[in-house]
Design an enzyme around this catalytic site. Structure first.
Site, mmCIF file in Angstrom:
data_model
loop_
_atom_site.group_PDB
_atom_site.id
_atom_site.type_symbol
_atom_site.label_atom_id
_atom_site.label_comp_id
_atom_site.label_asym_id
_atom_site.label_seq_id
_atom_site.Cartn_x
_atom_site.Cartn_y
_atom_site.Cartn_z
ATOM 1 N N LEU A 125 8.154 6.346 -11.211
ATOM 2 C CA LEU A 125 6.854 6.748 -11.761
ATOM 3 C C LEU A 125 6.118 7.602 -10.736
ATOM 4 C CD1 LEU A 125 4.735 6.407 -14.065
ATOM 5 C CD2 LEU A 125 3.808 4.507 -12.717
ATOM 6 N N HIS A 229 1.221 0.211 -2.210
ATOM 7 C CA HIS A 229 0.568 1.379 -1.629
ATOM 8 C C HIS A 229 -0.757 1.632 -2.368
ATOM 9 C CE1 HIS A 229 -0.046 5.602 -0.503
ATOM 10 N NE2 HIS A 229 0.793 5.383 0.500
#
Length: 344
Positions: A125, A229
């Site tokens: 993604l 992240h």
């Protein structure tokens, strides 16, 4: 107009541009033309029915139709770990106890695991930073789930999503510095790249086979176990809203959370449904709920977001949206509303 479609060979140049913007940590989108070309070929062979489930991968792109430009990518691996081992760390505990000393302590551990072998996986993604606005990210992420709901028998019982773990602005991963560096003696970026281009034999050869004490890791490394992240936080929230959750498995390189769920219990499988198209000349209402709409055409799959409301169990859309989807008056399309929580 932003539209989802299967990847094509002509998308390679745009894919390389996206890879150059992805940074460190997205192993499935390496800056390598040969690897990306081979992945496109595997995806096309999957749609053509030429591969067994263990090799199948569906690769979708988000296209800006006005600019004829690919600005996002996402994928589904049908069955991971059947061609080569799939590794994760399982976060668990080991009890240290002494009756004589009256000591009882639960110690957190990392166990090398192949527990996700044979599961389907959401992966790859990535959305161009210039397009990270509105609902483009939700469209790109959720379309994979809508595709799975439409073609349920082509996928496994369970679904996972290995999320990108934390690394700083210089690409430094504290988890890697505390574990991987000691076993691989290479930089995180290189290990990440080698894994991304399919050279994964070194993982099995060099990874520690015995459990690791989390308390022995640096404080920074301990803090990022099961985290993601900063740029991945929105993607995690989208998947969690659909029923995937963290169950104690993390990436062996950066410690990022792996989300998982039983496919048949997910919201998209339970609540997506088929409705008939009703063509209208009335402009689409921007105040109406956003609906993810797909044509359920396996060979020529198309999906997009429309702002419209169902009327008498029919979906009013304009000619432009119908043309993009490849449907006409009375055609059946699959819809999934975005949740009220996501719209807030």
């Amino acid at each position: 107009m932003m539209m989802i479609r299967p990847i094509e060979y002509r998308d390679l140049a745009d894919l390389l541009t996206l890879a150059s913007k992805s940074g460190i940590g997205l192993t499935s989108l390496p800056q390598d033309a040969a690897t990306l070309s081979a992945r496109i070929k595997r995806a096309l062979k999957t749609w053509q029915g030429e591969l067994p489930p263990s090799e199948q991968c569906y690769l979708f792109v988000l296209e800006d139709r006005e600019r004829s430009r690919v600005v996002g990518i996402c994928a589904i691996e049908v069955a991971i770990g059947l061609m080569e081992p799939w590794y994760s760390f399982r976060v668990s505990t080991q009890v240290h106890a002494s009756k004589q000393l009256n000591v009882y302590k639960s110690v957190p551990m990392l166990f090398l695991s192949n527990d996700h072998t044979g599961h389907s996986e959401l992966c790859t993604l990535f959305l161009d930073p210039d397009y990270r606005y509105g609902e483009n990210g939700k469209l790109l992420s959720k379309v994979r789930l809508l595709f799975i709901a439409a073609f349920r028998k082509r996928f496994m019982q369970r679904l996972i999503a290995e999320m990108r773990g934390f690394s700083d602005e210089k690409g430094r991963s504290p988890f890697w510095e505390s574990i991987g560096r000691h076993f691989f003696s290479i930089e995180f970026a290189k290990a990440d790249y080698l894994s991304g281009i399919g050279q994964k034999a070194f993982i099995a050869e060099l990874m520690p086979k015995h459990p690791l004490y989390i308390d022995f890791l640096s404080e920074d490394a301990q803090k990022v176990i099961g985290e993601v992240h900063p740029q991945t936080v929105p993607a995690r929230r989208v998947l969690e809203s659909e029923g995937l959750d963290y169950q104690g498995y993390v990436d062996i390189f950066d410690g990022g959370a792996t989300l998982e769920a039983e496919i048949d219990k997910m919201r998209v499988v339970k609540h997506s449904r088929l409705v008939k198209v009703a063509l209208t000349e009335t402009p689409i209402c921007l105040d109406a709920p956003s609906l993810l709409v797909a044509n359920d055409n396996y060979q020529h799959y198309r999906a997009l977001l429309v702002n419209t409301a169902l009327y008498d169990d029919r979906l009013p859309i304009n000619a432009a949206s119908a043309a993009a989807l490849g449907v006409e008056q009375g055609s059946m399309v699959r819809i999934l509303p975005l949740t009220a929580q996501e719209k807030a």
